[in-house]
Each structure stands twice: as C-alpha cells, then as structure tokens.
Design a protein around this motif. Structure first.
Motif, short mmCIF file in Angstrom:
data_model
loop_
_atom_site.label_atom_id
_atom_site.label_comp_id
_atom_site.label_asym_id
_atom_site.label_seq_id
_atom_site.Cartn_x
_atom_site.Cartn_y
_atom_site.Cartn_z
N VAL A 81 0.83 -1.22 0.00
CA VAL A 81 0.00 0.00 0.00
C VAL A 81 0.86 1.26 0.00
O VAL A 81 0.54 2.26 -0.67
CB VAL A 81 -0.98 0.00 1.19
CG1 VAL A 81 -2.00 -1.13 1.04
CG2 VAL A 81 -0.26 -0.12 2.53
N ALA A 82 1.98 1.25 0.74
CA ALA A 82 2.79 2.46 0.84
C ALA A 82 3.62 2.71 -0.41
O ALA A 82 3.91 3.86 -0.75
CB ALA A 82 3.71 2.36 2.06
N ALA A 83 4.03 1.66 -1.11
CA ALA A 83 4.79 1.83 -2.33
C ALA A 83 3.93 2.47 -3.42
O ALA A 83 4.41 3.26 -4.23
CB ALA A 83 5.33 0.48 -2.81
N GLN A 84 2.64 2.15 -3.40
CA GLN A 84 1.72 2.69 -4.40
C GLN A 84 1.27 4.10 -4.04
O GLN A 84 1.10 4.95 -4.92
CB GLN A 84 0.51 1.77 -4.52
CG GLN A 84 -0.48 2.20 -5.59
CD GLN A 84 -1.63 1.22 -5.73
OE1 GLN A 84 -1.84 0.37 -4.88
NE2 GLN A 84 -2.37 1.33 -6.83
N ASN A 85 1.10 4.36 -2.75
CA ASN A 85 0.61 5.67 -2.30
C ASN A 85 1.32 6.02 -0.99
O ASN A 85 0.80 5.75 0.09
CB ASN A 85 -0.91 5.61 -2.11
CG ASN A 85 -1.52 6.98 -1.90
OD1 ASN A 85 -0.84 8.00 -1.97
ND2 ASN A 85 -2.81 7.01 -1.64
N PRO A 86 2.51 6.59 -1.04
CA PRO A 86 3.33 6.81 0.16
C PRO A 86 2.63 7.67 1.21
O PRO A 86 1.91 8.62 0.89
CB PRO A 86 4.57 7.53 -0.39
CG PRO A 86 4.63 7.14 -1.83
CD PRO A 86 3.20 7.03 -2.27
N ALA A 87 2.88 7.32 2.47
CA ALA A 87 2.33 8.06 3.61
C ALA A 87 2.98 7.52 4.87
O ALA A 87 3.56 6.43 4.87
CB ALA A 87 0.81 7.89 3.69
N PRO A 88 2.92 8.27 5.97
CA PRO A 88 3.46 7.77 7.23
C PRO A 88 2.80 6.46 7.64
O PRO A 88 1.62 6.21 7.32
CB PRO A 88 3.14 8.89 8.22
CG PRO A 88 3.03 10.12 7.38
CD PRO A 88 2.42 9.65 6.09
N ILE A 89 3.56 5.63 8.37
CA ILE A 89 3.09 4.32 8.80
C ILE A 89 3.30 4.19 10.30
O ILE A 89 4.39 4.47 10.80
CB ILE A 89 3.83 3.19 8.07
CG1 ILE A 89 3.64 3.30 6.56
CG2 ILE A 89 3.39 1.82 8.57
CD1 ILE A 89 4.55 2.39 5.75
N LEU A 90 2.26 3.75 11.02
CA LEU A 90 2.37 3.54 12.46
C LEU A 90 2.14 2.07 12.78
O LEU A 90 1.20 1.44 12.28
CB LEU A 90 1.36 4.38 13.23
CG LEU A 90 1.78 5.84 13.53
CD1 LEU A 90 1.67 6.68 12.26
CD2 LEU A 90 0.91 6.44 14.63
N ILE A 91 3.02 1.53 13.65
CA ILE A 91 2.98 0.12 14.05
C ILE A 91 3.13 0.06 15.56
O ILE A 91 3.80 0.91 16.16
CB ILE A 91 4.13 -0.66 13.37
CG1 ILE A 91 4.06 -0.52 11.84
CG2 ILE A 91 4.12 -2.13 13.77
CD1 ILE A 91 5.26 -1.06 11.10
N ASP A 92 2.53 -0.92 16.18
CA ASP A 92 2.66 -1.10 17.62
C ASP A 92 4.10 -1.46 17.97
O ASP A 92 4.70 -2.34 17.35
CB ASP A 92 1.71 -2.21 18.09
CG ASP A 92 1.68 -2.34 19.60
OD1 ASP A 92 1.67 -1.31 20.29
OD2 ASP A 92 1.66 -3.49 20.10
N ALA A 93 4.67 -0.79 18.97
CA ALA A 93 6.05 -1.07 19.36
C ALA A 93 6.15 -2.42 20.06
O ALA A 93 5.19 -2.91 20.64
CB ALA A 93 6.58 0.03 20.27
N GLY A 94 7.30 -3.00 20.01
CA GLY A 94 7.54 -4.33 20.57
C GLY A 94 8.46 -5.08 19.64
O GLY A 94 8.77 -4.60 18.54
N ALA A 95 8.89 -6.26 20.03
CA ALA A 95 9.83 -7.03 19.22
C ALA A 95 9.27 -7.31 17.82
O ALA A 95 9.97 -7.16 16.81
CB ALA A 95 10.18 -8.34 19.93
N HIS A 96 7.99 -7.70 17.76
CA HIS A 96 7.36 -8.03 16.49
C HIS A 96 7.21 -6.79 15.62
O HIS A 96 7.62 -6.76 14.45
CB HIS A 96 6.00 -8.68 16.75
CG HIS A 96 5.31 -9.18 15.52
ND1 HIS A 96 4.17 -8.60 15.03
CD2 HIS A 96 5.60 -10.20 14.67
CE1 HIS A 96 3.78 -9.23 13.94
NE2 HIS A 96 4.63 -10.21 13.71
#
Length: 317
Positions: A81-96
């Motif tokens: 999705v980001a390669a096609q339409n770039p934008a900031p990305i948020l992910i839950d912190a942690g090892a995974h």
C-alpha cells in the motif's frame, strides 16, 4: 489527500486495544487507513470496530497461510500500500512490530523511529529516552516515515466513520518465510493484559516470596481490576513469572495508576513505567529512590498496609 497507515493488531476476531491508540495517533496526518493481515475474510468482524475507532479505509491483505507465517505477511502488506501511495506508517512497538518496521524501512527507503510516545503533523515524533529521563523530538526522512508507538502512550479516542473495505492478496510464501509448525497460546487469566492495563500493581524484592505475591500483591490488583507486574529482582528470585517483568528489559507500561510494593526504584524498572499517570509507592525504606517520582508515597510495612487497603477497597464496592 493526506493520510497515514496503521497496522491492525487483532486476535480471535477482535481488534486489540493498541490499534485504537495507533489510529488516534495517526489522525494528525489526515485520514487513517487500517491494514489488516490474515486469512481470507479476516476483515469481516474487524471492519465495524475499526470504523468506530476512526479508520476511513480498511485494507484486507490476505493469504490462506498468513496465520502460519511471521513478520513477512505484515511487511508485504504495508509495503504494497505504501509503495503505491506513500504516507506515514504507524505500528505497535515491541519485538514483532519493530522488526516489521525495520524491514519495511529498508524496502521503502524511509527512516524509522522506534518506541515513540507521540507523532506530529510535521512528521516529527516525541521520544522518551535514557530511562524516560529525557524527552526529545526526532525526525526521519523518506516518503513513508515509519513509527512504532509505545503501548499506552496515547489514549484511544474513537471518531466513528463508515470505512471503505478494500481487499488484496498477499504474495505467496518464499524461501525467506518462517513458517510456524505448531503454536500453543499462553493461558490467559482473568486479569487485563499487563501492557494495556489501566491499573498495574507491581512487587519487588521487598515482597519477599512467591507466596506473598499470591497473598498480598495479587489481591490488591484484583480489588482494583488491574494487572500484576514484577521487578527484575523479583523475577530472578523466582517470586513471579518472567512475562510479568516491568522495566527496561521487560514490559513497558503506562497505566492510569501504578502501585509499587517493596520496590526500591532502580532506573531499569523506572524506565518501564515512568509515564504512568499516577504513581503510588509503599516501602519501608524512606530513602528508596522510587519515592522521588511518586505522586503518593507511604513509608511502612507493605505486609501490614496492603491487606488493610484491600479490605477497605472491597468494603467500598
């Protein structure tokens, strides 16, 4: 159109609390697009909740074997999705989440900031570093800057919308994929998850035994509807299970109320809970460093004070 992507945390057909925090934080960038990864149909029970939380678009990235693979399905989905339409990305912190963020940053040639406590519309982020003793603002480059958000750092604020659901297939597994051949989930108790709990009651070396954790610490947590935590010393001494360790090398928590019992306040522990909204300390050593960050400090024997506190709480219910 300004927007941002969030990776949806889900289990057993339910959206996990961290997702609400991610969507709320991502709202500063504009519309929030939630990316769900799993087997075909995974999005059906999740989309209504994601809409209530404020996701205007729900991307369903699916593959029949998605649940048997780790890291790469999520990386592939966000990359698509980001390669096609770039934008900031948020992910839950942690090892995974941090591993996904690192792989994704390499693919998108964008910077990544891990364990942030907030993000801004100008794409900068707040970070709490050196055991939460220093607050800094940091920025990274790239068309799709990536942030992993510390659990509990942002309060989820629902903003209901009717989401558009879009589905696409994930790439087939390759030689790079790790496949899970068997999985036994940890037995889940009646208490809330430690990382997401609004109340955490932790014990340290001063609790003195595993039996006292069961008879003193757990009853107070249960009376307040909270989770139980432990210091590294308490874990190393066998007083409580390692998965409940709070601190720099354990779980980071940010509850509304944190109660520390028999904890001296080493920096390694404080770094994992210092962002708690209210901190209560009970310790018989009036010089314990923990009192320096406490909103309320009680000098006394926890073995006498806590049972009386539990009784009083239960009497008022």
């Amino acid at each position: 159109m300004s927007h941002a992507y969030v990776l949806v945390e889900h289990a057993n057909g339910r959206v996990l609390p961290a997702t609400g925090e991610l969507i709320t934080a991502a709202r500063v960038f504009g519309d929030v697009m939630a990316v769900v990864v799993g087997a075909p149909g995974v999005e059906a029970p999740l989309a209504p909740t994601l809409g209530e939380l404020g996701a205007s678009v729900v991307y369903a990235a699916t593959a029949a074997d998605a649940d048997k693979r780790v890291v790469l399905p999520e990386t592939d989905a966000l990359h698509a999705v980001a390669a096609q339409n770039p934008a900031p990305i948020l992910i839950d912190a942690g090892a995974h989440g941090n591993e996904i963020a690192g792989r994704l940053a390499a693919r998108l040639s964008s910077g990544v900031l891990c364990d942030v406590v907030g993000v801004n519309a100008d794409r900068s982020a707040q970070m709490s570093i050196f055991g939460d003793t220093i607050e800094v603002s940091a920025s990274v480059g790239g068309a799709s800057p990536i942030y992993t958000l510390r659990p509990g750092a942002v309060e989820a604020t629902p903003q209901p919308v009717t989401p558009q659901v879009l589905a696409f297939e994930l790439p087939a597994a390759s030689a790079k994929d790790v496949t899970v051949t068997s999985f036994t989930p940890a037995a889940k108790g009646d208490r809330p998850d430690l990382a997401q709990a609004k109340v955490v009651v932790s014990g340290g070396r001063g609790v003195e035994s595993a039996e006292n954790f069961a008879s003193v610490v757990e009853p107070l947590a249960d009376a307040l509807g909270g989770a139980v935590g432990a210091t590294r010393d308490a874990v190393d001494l066998g007083y409580y299970a390692p998965q409940f360790q709070v601190g720099q090398t354990g779980v980071t928590v940010s509850p509304d109320l944190y109660i520390g019992l028999g904890i001296s306040g080493a920096i390694q522990h404080i770094s994992g809970m210092q962002t708690s909204k209210k901190i209560v300390v009970i310790n018989n050593d009036e010089d314990a460093p923990f009192f320096q960050i406490a909103d309320l400090g009680v000098v006394g024997d926890l073995h006498e004070i806590v049972p009386q506190l539990v009784q009083e709480i239960n009497n008022r219910k």
